[in-house]
Scaffold this motif. Sequence first.
Motif, short mmCIF file in Angstrom:
data_model
loop_
_atom_site.label_atom_id
_atom_site.label_comp_id
_atom_site.label_asym_id
_atom_site.label_seq_id
_atom_site.Cartn_x
_atom_site.Cartn_y
_atom_site.Cartn_z
N MET A 1 -20.68 1.92 2.30
CA MET A 1 -19.24 1.92 2.57
C MET A 1 -18.67 3.31 2.32
O MET A 1 -19.03 3.97 1.35
N ASP A 2 -17.80 3.74 3.21
CA ASP A 2 -17.11 5.02 3.07
C ASP A 2 -15.63 4.74 2.86
O ASP A 2 -14.87 4.55 3.81
N ILE A 3 -15.22 4.68 1.60
CA ILE A 3 -13.84 4.32 1.24
C ILE A 3 -13.16 5.52 0.60
O ILE A 3 -13.67 6.08 -0.37
N SER A 4 -12.00 5.87 1.08
CA SER A 4 -11.26 7.01 0.54
C SER A 4 -10.35 6.54 -0.60
O SER A 4 -9.98 5.37 -0.69
N SER A 5 -9.97 7.50 -1.45
CA SER A 5 -9.01 7.17 -2.50
C SER A 5 -7.66 6.78 -1.91
O SER A 5 -6.95 5.94 -2.47
N THR A 6 -7.32 7.37 -0.76
CA THR A 6 -6.07 6.99 -0.10
C THR A 6 -6.11 5.53 0.30
O THR A 6 -5.13 4.79 0.12
N GLY A 7 -7.24 5.08 0.84
CA GLY A 7 -7.37 3.69 1.22
C GLY A 7 -7.22 2.76 0.03
O GLY A 7 -6.58 1.70 0.13
N LEU A 8 -7.77 3.15 -1.12
CA LEU A 8 -7.64 2.33 -2.31
C LEU A 8 -6.20 2.30 -2.81
O LEU A 8 -5.73 1.26 -3.29
N ARG A 9 -5.51 3.43 -2.71
CA ARG A 9 -4.10 3.45 -3.12
C ARG A 9 -3.25 2.58 -2.20
O ARG A 9 -2.32 1.90 -2.65
N VAL A 10 -3.56 2.58 -0.91
CA VAL A 10 -2.85 1.72 0.03
C VAL A 10 -3.13 0.25 -0.31
O VAL A 10 -2.21 -0.59 -0.31
N LEU A 11 -4.38 -0.08 -0.59
CA LEU A 11 -4.74 -1.44 -0.98
C LEU A 11 -3.92 -1.87 -2.20
O LEU A 11 -3.35 -2.97 -2.23
N ARG A 12 -3.88 -1.01 -3.19
CA ARG A 12 -3.16 -1.34 -4.43
C ARG A 12 -1.67 -1.54 -4.16
O ARG A 12 -1.05 -2.47 -4.69
N GLN A 13 -1.09 -0.69 -3.33
CA GLN A 13 0.34 -0.80 -3.09
C GLN A 13 0.70 -2.01 -2.25
O GLN A 13 1.73 -2.65 -2.46
N ILE A 14 -0.15 -2.37 -1.30
CA ILE A 14 0.08 -3.59 -0.52
C ILE A 14 0.00 -4.81 -1.44
O ILE A 14 0.82 -5.73 -1.35
N ALA A 15 -0.97 -4.81 -2.34
CA ALA A 15 -1.12 -5.91 -3.29
C ALA A 15 0.13 -6.04 -4.15
O ALA A 15 0.60 -7.15 -4.44
N GLU A 16 0.70 -4.91 -4.58
CA GLU A 16 1.88 -4.95 -5.45
C GLU A 16 3.13 -5.29 -4.67
O GLU A 16 3.97 -6.07 -5.14
N SER A 17 3.30 -4.73 -3.48
CA SER A 17 4.54 -4.91 -2.73
C SER A 17 4.61 -6.22 -1.99
O SER A 17 5.69 -6.74 -1.74
N GLY A 18 3.46 -6.74 -1.58
CA GLY A 18 3.44 -8.00 -0.85
C GLY A 18 3.76 -7.87 0.62
O GLY A 18 3.91 -8.88 1.32
N SER A 19 3.84 -6.63 1.13
CA SER A 19 4.08 -6.44 2.56
C SER A 19 3.70 -5.03 2.96
O SER A 19 3.72 -4.11 2.12
N PHE A 20 3.36 -4.84 4.22
CA PHE A 20 3.05 -3.51 4.72
C PHE A 20 4.30 -2.64 4.73
O PHE A 20 4.25 -1.45 4.43
N THR A 21 5.44 -3.23 5.08
CA THR A 21 6.69 -2.47 5.15
C THR A 21 7.07 -1.90 3.78
O THR A 21 7.42 -0.72 3.65
N ALA A 22 7.03 -2.75 2.76
CA ALA A 22 7.39 -2.29 1.42
C ALA A 22 6.39 -1.27 0.89
O ALA A 22 6.77 -0.29 0.23
N ALA A 23 5.11 -1.46 1.18
CA ALA A 23 4.10 -0.49 0.76
C ALA A 23 4.33 0.85 1.42
O ALA A 23 4.19 1.91 0.77
N ALA A 24 4.70 0.85 2.70
CA ALA A 24 4.98 2.10 3.39
C ALA A 24 6.14 2.82 2.75
O ALA A 24 6.10 4.05 2.55
N ALA A 25 7.20 2.08 2.39
CA ALA A 25 8.37 2.71 1.76
C ALA A 25 8.01 3.31 0.41
O ALA A 25 8.46 4.41 0.07
N ARG A 26 7.20 2.60 -0.37
CA ARG A 26 6.81 3.10 -1.69
C ARG A 26 5.95 4.36 -1.60
O ARG A 26 6.08 5.27 -2.41
N LEU A 27 5.07 4.41 -0.61
CA LEU A 27 4.13 5.53 -0.50
C LEU A 27 4.66 6.66 0.39
O LEU A 27 4.03 7.72 0.46
N GLY A 28 5.79 6.44 1.05
CA GLY A 28 6.33 7.47 1.90
C GLY A 28 5.62 7.59 3.24
O GLY A 28 5.64 8.66 3.87
N TYR A 29 4.99 6.52 3.70
CA TYR A 29 4.29 6.49 4.97
C TYR A 29 5.11 5.69 5.98
O TYR A 29 6.04 4.97 5.62
N THR A 30 4.75 5.77 7.24
CA THR A 30 5.29 4.86 8.23
C THR A 30 4.52 3.55 8.14
O THR A 30 3.39 3.51 7.63
#
Length: 294
Positions: A1-30
Amino acid sequence: MDISSTGLRVLRQIAESGSFTAAAARLGYTQSAISRQAAALERSVGTTLFERRPDGVQLTPSGLTLLRHAHTVLASLAAAERELTGTVPQTELVRLGAVLSAGAAILPAALAAVGSQITVTTREGTTPTLIRALRAGSLDLAVLTSRPPHRPFDGDSPRLHVETVADTELVVAVSSTGEFAGRTTVHVDELVDAAWIATPSSSSEALLGVWPGLPGRPRVIHSARDWLTKLHLVAGGFGLTTVPSRLSPVLPPGVSLLHVDGAPPEIRRVLIARLPGHPTPAITAVTRAITSTA
């Protein structure tokens, strides 16, 4: 498996936020960038990590497994960064979450008892949001509440380690000079047509501030999340709200608390939760401070 630290941070934020939209807002992504990162992560591990539901996004069992390993990987990367930049903390850090009502009633005394060898950071939230933050590894401890029959907070594995702090009765806060002035109790039938001050609800979070089981649709006049705002509105005679009786020492002037007759007592349990496993000495010390001062 080739997993980036960015991917893991996205995973963690989606788990915490409960939605892709909220995770994007927290991380400053679209949102599209978050979706691409999530899809790339699933391709890399070769399995589904996210369950898309009408009320948001939850991690699948495989997602939860990867999240547990993400905690270790991201913590190690953060420790390496601190060591390389010479910013190793001089005290142990504990990240503590607490439900809104615990801020005034529990945290000040508990933090005073912790001592200067431990740095405690705090954040407020509802029980569901704090549970997600615990699962995501963004919090070390959380002060939560539950109502009978006090079932487990979620069905995820492994189960959270939970300790009971105290039981407290739910009561009604009223203006000291209003309709119920001078009384210590109110019958539930008198609350049916009352004007209520409540915290807004959502699909995952219940309406807070209205007496549970009130017949019919409650008449919510004011909506506020902040306890102090709600209680000052009560003091001004603008409505009623429910509060745990343990908040009585920190009530603003002009507010009285009434027990409710004609209905079963509403008991709320205060608990402290963390992920399972052997806690650090700092986490143990903060837990002890909360349970001994509450």
